[in-house]
Design a protein around this motif. Structure first.
Motif, mmCIF file in Angstrom:
data_model
loop_
_atom_site.group_PDB
_atom_site.id
_atom_site.type_symbol
_atom_site.label_atom_id
_atom_site.label_comp_id
_atom_site.label_asym_id
_atom_site.label_seq_id
_atom_site.Cartn_x
_atom_site.Cartn_y
_atom_site.Cartn_z
ATOM 1 N N TRP A 71 -2.734 0.795 -36.334
ATOM 2 C CA TRP A 71 -1.334 1.242 -36.375
ATOM 3 C C TRP A 71 -0.929 1.876 -35.045
ATOM 4 N N ARG A 72 -1.792 2.737 -34.523
ATOM 5 C CA ARG A 72 -1.486 3.388 -33.245
ATOM 6 C C ARG A 72 -1.366 2.368 -32.120
ATOM 7 N N ALA B 36 -0.294 -0.682 -32.492
ATOM 8 C CA ALA B 36 1.017 -1.320 -32.690
ATOM 9 C C ALA B 36 2.137 -0.435 -32.146
ATOM 10 N N MET B 37 2.027 0.865 -32.355
ATOM 11 C CA MET B 37 3.080 1.784 -31.908
ATOM 12 C C MET B 37 3.228 1.789 -30.390
ATOM 13 N N THR B 38 2.163 1.437 -29.667
ATOM 14 C CA THR B 38 2.273 1.376 -28.206
ATOM 15 C C THR B 38 2.968 0.096 -27.744
ATOM 16 N N LYS B 39 3.109 -0.864 -28.647
ATOM 17 C CA LYS B 39 3.667 -2.164 -28.284
ATOM 18 C C LYS B 39 5.148 -2.316 -28.612
ATOM 19 N N ILE B 40 5.686 -1.416 -29.421
ATOM 20 C CA ILE B 40 7.062 -1.610 -29.886
ATOM 21 C C ILE B 40 7.975 -0.472 -29.443
ATOM 22 N N ASP B 41 9.251 -0.817 -29.398
ATOM 23 C CA ASP B 41 10.317 0.158 -29.151
ATOM 24 C C ASP B 41 11.388 -0.159 -30.180
ATOM 25 N N GLY B 42 11.438 0.615 -31.234
ATOM 26 C CA GLY B 42 12.343 0.304 -32.336
ATOM 27 C C GLY B 42 11.850 -0.939 -33.051
ATOM 28 N N LEU B 43 12.695 -1.963 -33.100
ATOM 29 C CA LEU B 43 12.331 -3.212 -33.755
ATOM 30 C C LEU B 43 11.948 -4.308 -32.762
ATOM 31 N N ALA B 44 11.856 -3.969 -31.489
ATOM 32 C CA ALA B 44 11.562 -4.963 -30.455
ATOM 33 C C ALA B 44 10.236 -4.649 -29.764
ATOM 34 N N LEU B 45 9.647 -5.687 -29.224
ATOM 35 C CA LEU B 45 8.451 -5.477 -28.413
ATOM 36 C C LEU B 45 8.854 -4.960 -27.040
ATOM 37 N N LYS B 46 8.074 -4.053 -26.514
ATOM 38 C CA LYS B 46 8.324 -3.527 -25.173
ATOM 39 C C LYS B 46 8.017 -4.595 -24.124
ATOM 40 N N PRO B 47 8.716 -4.569 -23.006
ATOM 41 C CA PRO B 47 8.376 -5.494 -21.909
ATOM 42 C C PRO B 47 6.918 -5.348 -21.466
ATOM 43 N N SER B 48 6.387 -4.140 -21.526
ATOM 44 C CA SER B 48 4.996 -3.921 -21.126
ATOM 45 C C SER B 48 4.020 -4.662 -22.040
ATOM 46 N N THR B 49 4.407 -4.886 -23.280
ATOM 47 C CA THR B 49 3.555 -5.635 -24.200
ATOM 48 C C THR B 49 3.413 -7.072 -23.719
ATOM 49 N N PHE B 50 4.537 -7.674 -23.371
ATOM 50 C CA PHE B 50 4.484 -9.050 -22.859
ATOM 51 C C PHE B 50 3.689 -9.118 -21.565
#
Length: 151
Positions: free
Chosen positions: A33-34, A36-50
């Motif tokens: 879960w933690r 996942a929380m680093t990968k999202i911003d609200g309901l979208a994936l963060k640019p850093s995730t990509f």
């Protein structure tokens, strides 16, 4: 055997599976879960995730964008199943597969961490979520009989 060792072993044998399963479910669910929380911003994936999936993780056979969405969706849904104890063995199997992918392709030198995750997931796969779970509560309804509770 040494008498005190025999008593010590007998005391440890009294640790209930249900307690181990609950602690394991909470702990391993929190790890994913933690992440996942680093990968999202609200309901979208963060640019850093990509960026990570394109440049650092670089999984074979799957496009980076698809891998980012798939990994994040897995990290968001499987902990919910594990925490609630619903389809626990299936969710643990999915997370074990993800752990193996991470160990083999992403962080191959992190076996000390991934090994602990794997042991927890294997325990849940083998012995199940315990009595304090939706699997146990709904066992007869969903599965036709109570699931084995482990040892």
């Amino acid at each position: 055997m040494i008498p005190w060792m025999s008593r010590f072993n007998a005391a440890l044998a009294q640790i209930p599976h249900d307690l181990i399963a609950v602690v394991g479910r909470i702990a391993i669910g929190t790890v994913f879960w933690r992440s996942a929380m680093t990968k999202i911003d609200g309901l979208a994936l963060k640019p850093s995730t990509f960026y990570l999936f394109e440049n650092d993780y670089r999984l074979p056979l799957i496009p980076p964008e698809a891998a980012a969405y798939l990994a994040t969706a897995t990290e968001l849904t499987m902990p919910l199943l594990i925490w609630s104890g619903l389809l626990t063995r299936v969710a643990a199997s999915v997370l074990l597969a993800m752990t193996l992918v991470i160990e083999i392709f992403v962080y191959p030198n992190a076996f000390d961490t991934h090994g602990v995750w794997a042991v927890t997931l294997l325990y849940l796969m083998k012995f199940g979520p315990g009595r304090y779970s939706l699997d146990h509560l709904l066992g007869e309804t969903l599965y036709g009989s109570r699931l084995p509770l482990g040892r």
